[in-house]
Design an enzyme around this catalytic site. Structure first.
Site, PDB file in Angstrom:
ATOM      1  N   ASP A  25     -21.904 -13.443 -16.598  1.00  0.00           N
ATOM      2  CA  ASP A  25     -21.672 -12.449 -15.570  1.00  0.00           C
ATOM      3  C   ASP A  25     -21.198 -11.189 -16.290  1.00  0.00           C
ATOM      4  O   ASP A  25     -20.608 -11.274 -17.370  1.00  0.00           O
ATOM      5  CB  ASP A  25     -20.600 -12.974 -14.601  1.00  0.00           C
ATOM      6  CG  ASP A  25     -20.153 -11.931 -13.616  1.00  0.00           C
ATOM      7  OD1 ASP A  25     -21.010 -11.398 -12.886  1.00  0.00           O
ATOM      8  OD2 ASP A  25     -18.948 -11.626 -13.590  1.00  0.00           O
ATOM      9  N   ASP A  27     -19.343  -8.049 -14.774  1.00  0.00           N
ATOM     10  CA  ASP A  27     -18.056  -7.487 -14.365  1.00  0.00           C
ATOM     11  C   ASP A  27     -16.997  -8.569 -14.194  1.00  0.00           C
ATOM     12  O   ASP A  27     -17.176  -9.513 -13.437  1.00  0.00           O
ATOM     13  CB  ASP A  27     -18.228  -6.705 -13.060  1.00  0.00           C
ATOM     14  CG  ASP A  27     -19.265  -5.598 -13.206  1.00  0.00           C
ATOM     15  OD1 ASP A  27     -19.242  -4.909 -14.236  1.00  0.00           O
ATOM     16  OD2 ASP A  27     -20.095  -5.438 -12.291  1.00  0.00           O
ATOM     17  N   TYR A  36     -17.957  -1.303  -8.287  1.00  0.00           N
ATOM     18  CA  TYR A  36     -19.068  -0.358  -8.108  1.00  0.00           C
ATOM     19  C   TYR A  36     -19.070   0.707  -9.193  1.00  0.00           C
ATOM     20  O   TYR A  36     -19.219   1.890  -8.929  1.00  0.00           O
ATOM     21  CB  TYR A  36     -19.039   0.267  -6.709  1.00  0.00           C
ATOM     22  CG  TYR A  36     -18.994  -0.768  -5.617  1.00  0.00           C
ATOM     23  CD1 TYR A  36     -20.068  -1.608  -5.406  1.00  0.00           C
ATOM     24  CD2 TYR A  36     -17.857  -0.921  -4.834  1.00  0.00           C
ATOM     25  CE1 TYR A  36     -20.024  -2.586  -4.419  1.00  0.00           C
ATOM     26  CE2 TYR A  36     -17.807  -1.891  -3.845  1.00  0.00           C
ATOM     27  CZ  TYR A  36     -18.897  -2.721  -3.644  1.00  0.00           C
ATOM     28  OH  TYR A  36     -18.858  -3.690  -2.668  1.00  0.00           O
TER      29      TYR A  36
END
Length: 189
Positions: A25, A27, A36
């Site tokens: 993954d 973040d 974001y």
């Protein structure tokens, strides 16, 4: 099935042999989570990310990224910003063999957004490896659930945002990325 827990090195051997590929993954796992994030200057690797990737790369094990980026669908980040952030990740951590990115919003109902298996299956196919020989390392339950749904193995590296129920449900956990990688390699350094 009782989860495998580790808290110190040397780590316990993984239940099967070395993986054909390891997917991360982005973040919260490879880099600090900036919700974001469309600003490449805010990308900062987590501790041990470079070392963990180095262990895999020295063994010739392909590495990739599987990441949900709903900020694109929500209009919070532009496609070029997403590409700039991903380029910065590679500048800091080296090149990845595959990137699989879901740009959909959760309500889109796509097959790629984790915890669905689509990103893991896509990355495995692009690497030419069976999903059953892939390991997915992430910081939340949807990463491990996506691995499970794809027939891959999942390792959870909890962070402050990881819910206790996700930790309990994870088949394997590790306190940091390097330990997670050593776990799936059976303790080999």
């Amino acid at each position: 099935m009782k989860p495998t827990r580790i808290s110190t090195t040397p780590c316990r051997p993984a239940p099967v042999g070395w993986p054909a590929a390891v997917l991360f993954d982005r973040d919260g796992t490879l880099v600090h989570d900036v919700p974001y994030n469309g600003d490449a200057t805010r990308v900062r690797p987590v501790p041990a990310a470079e070392a963990a990737l180095g262990v895999l790369r020295r063994r010739g094990i392909p590495v990739g990224v599987v990441t949900n980026q709903s900020g694109v669908a929500r209009g919070l980040i532009a496609e070029e910003q997403l590409r700039a952030v991903n380029r910065r990740v590679e500048e800091l951590l080296g090149p990845f063999d595959v990137w699989a990115i879901c740009r959909h919003a959760p309500e889109d109902g796509c097959a790629c957004r984790k915890p669905a298996p689509g990103l893991v299956l896509q990355a495995a196919a692009r690497l030419g490896v069976p999903p059953a020989e892939v390991v997915v390392i992430g910081d939340i339950g949807s990463d491990v659930d996506a691995a499970r749904a794809a027939g891959a193995r999942g390792v959870l590296v909890p962070t402050p945002v990881t819910r206790p129920a996700e930790v309990l449900a994870a088949p394997m956990t590790a306190p940091d990325l390097l330990t997670a990688v050593l776990l799936v390699l059976g303790g080999a350094r």
